[in-house]
Design an enzyme around this catalytic site. Structure first.
Site, PDB file in Angstrom:
ATOM      1  N   CYS A 111      -7.465  -9.164   6.638  1.00 46.49           N
ATOM      2  CA  CYS A 111      -8.523  -7.567   7.750  1.00 46.49           C
ATOM      3  C   CYS A 111      -7.590  -7.229   7.426  1.00 46.49           C
ATOM      4  CB  CYS A 111      -9.420  -8.367   8.754  1.00 46.49           C
ATOM      5  SG  CYS A 111      -8.814  -8.928   9.963  1.00 46.49           S
ATOM      6  N   LYS A 112      -7.524  -5.888   8.621  1.00 49.18           N
ATOM      7  CA  LYS A 112      -6.114  -5.318   9.173  1.00 49.18           C
ATOM      8  C   LYS A 112      -4.710  -6.447   9.950  1.00 49.18           C
ATOM      9  CE  LYS A 112      -5.394  -0.690  11.430  1.00 49.18           C
ATOM     10  NZ  LYS A 112      -5.794   0.360  12.280  1.00 49.18           N
TER      11      LYS A 112
END
Length: 200
Positions: A111-112
């Protein structure tokens, strides 16, 4: 932290993405890969990436994937911190179906920052593997650190994997026969009769 690989003409420093780790043989997790991580990703021989953010994938990253014939699976989950915003169970279920399909391995989940959304997906995978809940939470908190979210832990605790097991029967995705000494994803179901698979 990086690894130095000596070559004839120059030294290449291999820098893994933030929060990088191996989940299982053929399954990896991390934060968002940056261009300086590309040489390291090359060493993983990835077939797929599971991306858990709604934002478009950067063009430079897409070009890297295309040049290596790596398939991108995007499941847009908002990275909200408000308690009222829940993780969509259907989206995690679809991501799990991609994750346990060994045809997509080796696969990188990110994800981030590789903490919350990635942690939830890996946590649900661990439930599918029959890990005890305390071990699932410990792994989640190891990567989330001080930013651990009670809403994520509650989501993992209440996530129901039975429908995924039923889906697994219809497709029969297993580790059996995939490489050498691979751990199978099926445990309790091994003794049950599996359906016959016919070509469509």
């Amino acid at each position: 932290m990086g690894l130095i690989v000596e070559e004839e003409e120059s030294d290449v420093v291999l820098v893994p993405p933030s929060n990088f780790s191996m989940v299982e043989d053929g399954i990896f997790r991390s934060g968002f890969p940056q261009p300086d991580n590309f040489p390291f990703l090359d060493t993983l021989n990835l077939r797929s990436i599971i991306y858990l953010c709604p934002e478009p994938y950067p063009e430079e990253n897409l070009e890297f994937l295309q040049s290596r014939n790596i398939r991108l699976f995007q499941f847009g989950i908002e990275g909200k911190t408000e308690p009222c915003v829940s993780i969509p169970k259907d989206t995690i279920m679809e991501a799990l179906k991609v994750l346990i399909d060994v045809r997509n391995h080796p696969v990188l989940i990110h994800c981030k920052r590789g903490k919350h959304r990635t942690g939830c997906l890996v946590g649900c995978l661990r439930k599918f593997q029959n890990w005890c809940l305390s071990s699932v939470f410990e792994e989640y908190q190891h990567f989330a650190g001080v930013k651990s979210r009670i809403t994520d832990l509650r989501f993992i605790e209440t996530f129901e994997v039975m429908c995924l097991r039923q889906c697994l029967y219809s497709i029969i995705y297993q580790y059996q026969g995939y490489g050498s000494n691979k751990r199978r994803l099926l445990y309790k179901e091994d003794k049950l009769q599996k359906p016959q698979v016919t070509s469509v």
